[in-house]
Design an enzyme around this catalytic site. Structure first.
Site, PDB file in Angstrom:
ATOM      1  N   LYS A  80       0.950  -1.754  -0.031  1.00 22.28           N
ATOM      2  CA  LYS A  80       0.056  -0.466  -0.100  1.00 22.28           C
ATOM      3  C   LYS A  80       0.515   1.129  -0.237  1.00 22.28           C
ATOM      4  O   LYS A  80       0.462   1.894  -0.831  1.00 22.28           O
ATOM      5  CB  LYS A  80      -0.970  -0.075   1.417  1.00 22.28           C
ATOM      6  N   LYS A 118      -5.169 -11.194  -5.818  1.00 16.51           N
ATOM      7  CA  LYS A 118      -6.401 -10.508  -4.995  1.00 16.51           C
ATOM      8  C   LYS A 118      -7.961 -10.306  -5.701  1.00 16.51           C
ATOM      9  O   LYS A 118      -7.412  -9.287  -5.592  1.00 16.51           O
ATOM     10  CB  LYS A 118      -6.642 -11.075  -3.267  1.00 16.51           C
ATOM     11  N   LYS A 156     -11.540  -3.935  -3.760  1.00 16.20           N
ATOM     12  CA  LYS A 156     -12.749  -3.123  -3.932  1.00 16.20           C
ATOM     13  C   LYS A 156     -11.652  -1.758  -3.959  1.00 16.20           C
ATOM     14  O   LYS A 156     -11.740  -0.958  -4.870  1.00 16.20           O
ATOM     15  CB  LYS A 156     -13.419  -3.020  -2.628  1.00 16.20           C
TER      16      LYS A 156
HETATM   17  P1  AMP Z   1     -10.528  -5.967   3.605  1.00 16.01           P
HETATM   18  O1  AMP Z   1     -11.510  -5.453   2.358  1.00 16.01           O
HETATM   19  O2  AMP Z   1      -9.076  -5.981   3.249  1.00 16.01           O
HETATM   20  O3  AMP Z   1     -11.075  -4.778   4.474  1.00 16.01           O
HETATM   21  O4  AMP Z   1     -10.879  -7.308   3.974  1.00 16.01           O
HETATM   22  C1  AMP Z   1     -13.006  -7.941   4.906  1.00 16.01           C
HETATM   23  C2  AMP Z   1     -12.109  -9.129   5.221  1.00 16.01           C
HETATM   24  O5  AMP Z   1     -13.089  -9.557   4.044  1.00 16.01           O
HETATM   25  C3  AMP Z   1     -11.053  -9.946   5.619  1.00 16.01           C
HETATM   26  O6  AMP Z   1     -11.300 -10.732   6.474  1.00 16.01           O
HETATM   27  C4  AMP Z   1     -10.495 -10.459   4.053  1.00 16.01           C
HETATM   28  O7  AMP Z   1      -9.391 -11.365   4.432  1.00 16.01           O
HETATM   29  C5  AMP Z   1     -11.534 -10.682   3.414  1.00 16.01           C
HETATM   30  N1  AMP Z   1     -11.517 -10.532   2.101  1.00 16.01           N
HETATM   31  C6  AMP Z   1     -11.130  -9.258   0.884  1.00 16.01           C
HETATM   32  N2  AMP Z   1     -11.116  -9.826   0.047  1.00 16.01           N
HETATM   33  C7  AMP Z   1     -10.960 -10.968  -0.279  1.00 16.01           C
HETATM   34  C8  AMP Z   1     -11.205 -11.729  -1.300  1.00 16.01           C
HETATM   35  N3  AMP Z   1     -10.245 -11.226  -2.176  1.00 16.01           N
HETATM   36  N4  AMP Z   1     -10.744 -13.488  -1.092  1.00 16.01           N
HETATM   37  C9  AMP Z   1     -10.914 -14.194   0.181  1.00 16.01           C
HETATM   38  N5  AMP Z   1     -11.570 -12.486   1.137  1.00 16.01           N
HETATM   39  C10 AMP Z   1     -10.967 -11.424   0.966  1.00 16.01           C
END
Ligand code: AMP
Ligand code: TRP
Length: 332
Positions: A115, A197, A200
């Site tokens: 990041k 991955k 968003k």
């Molecule tokens: P974040 O969007 O980074 O706040 O992630 C929130 C939760 O969603 C965390 O537990 C991440 O590990 C999960 N997560 C986010 N993106 C993915 C993805 N592409 N595949 C699986 N889990 C995800």
């Protein structure tokens, strides 16, 4: 709260619209945990502001994430649903833990390295200390298990290290949490670059599906998903695009990858993609309708997050007071 249930803590940042990755990798698994565990599910707005957010968007998304939690099937009566900034103990504990953390260990966090690249000379300090705040989130609740995607495993290791270090320096204070990585849906990849991955923050909107994407958008994004020229539905690393679509279908329908490969043995990619798209739509449509209902009824959302904050404040403050006392801060 029932005394002998193990404690689960997890959170999602309201920093963008939630994706199918968030849903399959996080939310869908949380729903399954709520009967067995005493769960705290937080909307981590303080983590979201480690990168610039427009205030109106942040407000809207914070409520939307809460509405998505409930619409996905997380029962607010059984679980503690709250907004991170409503519990000041998170910020306070984060500072106390920051004073017991090292530049070196934070510099090694791969998410920080990734990041921070985008910020050139002006890397926000919050991005650097972000995992310490996450450690505070978790440690304050004497958490046993933290359900997260594999991408968060390193942050969880740090939380364990910081908790353990505090315990050794000042006597037993924090429970040391374990990661809880779900077997399927653990990592949903980008539809355009299936070795990355699904996120968003991807610049290419065709790379991700949003939980709130309408059916025609979902069909379009899946039909454009990158595949390969092999032409056979197989579950191998040589076909990362197809493998990802199999993982998506598997996480939604509960079929194993072998079952899916067998089902599409003599079928082409377009039929397979079609079925993946319809499975996603069928899964998300009822959730979307509920989210929209909740967002029209802000009063009931408010009742939920206030009750959640009361419970969370009580629990978090109990741990925070111990930490302050052990460090040598004078109690009020
Ligand atoms: P974040 O969007 O980074 O706040 O992630 C929130 C939760 O969603 C965390 O537990 C991440 O590990 C999960 N997560 C986010 N993106 C993915 C993805 N592409 N595949 C699986 N889990 C995800
Ligand atoms: N950093 C996590 C992510 O981006 C979100 C998060 C913040 C979190 N605090 C947490 C996850 C505590 C689990 C537990 O996914």
């Amino acid at each position: 709260m029932e005394e002998n249930k193990k404690i689960i803590f997890s959170g999602i940042q309201p920093s963008g619209e939630l994706t199918l990755g968030n849903y399959l990798g996080a939310l869908k698994n949380w729903v399954k945990l709520q009967d067995e565990y005493d769960c705290y599910f937080c909307v981590v707005d303080l983590h979201a502001i480690t990168v610039k957010q427009k205030s109106a968007d942040l407000r809207r998304r914070t409520l939307e994430v809460l509405a998505i939690y409930i619409a996905a099937g997380i029962n607010p009566e059984k679980n503690t649903l709250f907004i991170q900034s409503h519990v000041p103990a998170h910020s306070e504990a984060a500072w106390l833990l920051t004073c017991n953390s090292y530049m070196g260990e934070l510099s090694r966090m791969t998410q920080f390295k990734d990041k921070s690249k985008k910020h050139g000379e002006s890397v926000p300090t919050g991005l650097f200390t972000y995992p310490v705040l996450m450690a505070a989130d978790i440690l304050l609740y004497q958490t046993d298990l933290v359900p997260v995607g594999v991408d968060q495993k390193q942050h969880l290791e740090l939380a364990r290290d910081l908790g353990g270090r505090f315990n050794s320096a000042y006597s037993q204070t924090f429970k040391i949490p374990e990661p809880y990585i779900p077997p399927v849906g653990a990592k949903i990849m980008s539809l355009q670059e299936p070795t990355k991955k699904m996120s968003k923050s991807d610049e290419n909107v065709n790379g991700f599906i949003l939980i709130m994407d309408p059916p025609d958008v979902i069909r379009r994004k899946i039909s454009r998903a990158v595949t390969d020229s092999i032409g056979v539905v197989n579950y191998t690393d040589e076909q990362p695009g197809i493998k990802n679509l199999i993982n998506i279908l598997s996480a939604i329908k509960g079929y194993t990858s072998d079952e899916i490969v067998a089902m599409y043995k003599d079928k082409g990619y377009s039929e397979f993609k079609n079925d993946v798209a319809e499975a996603i739509i069928e899964e998300l449509k009822p959730l979307q309708d509920k989210v929209n209902e909740f967002l029209k009824d802000k009063k009931s959302l408010e009742t939920i997050y206030k009750a959640g904050a009361d419970k969370a404040n009580y629990m978090a403050n109990k741990t925070l007071r111990k930490v302050q006392k052990k460090i040598g801060l004078i109690p009020r």
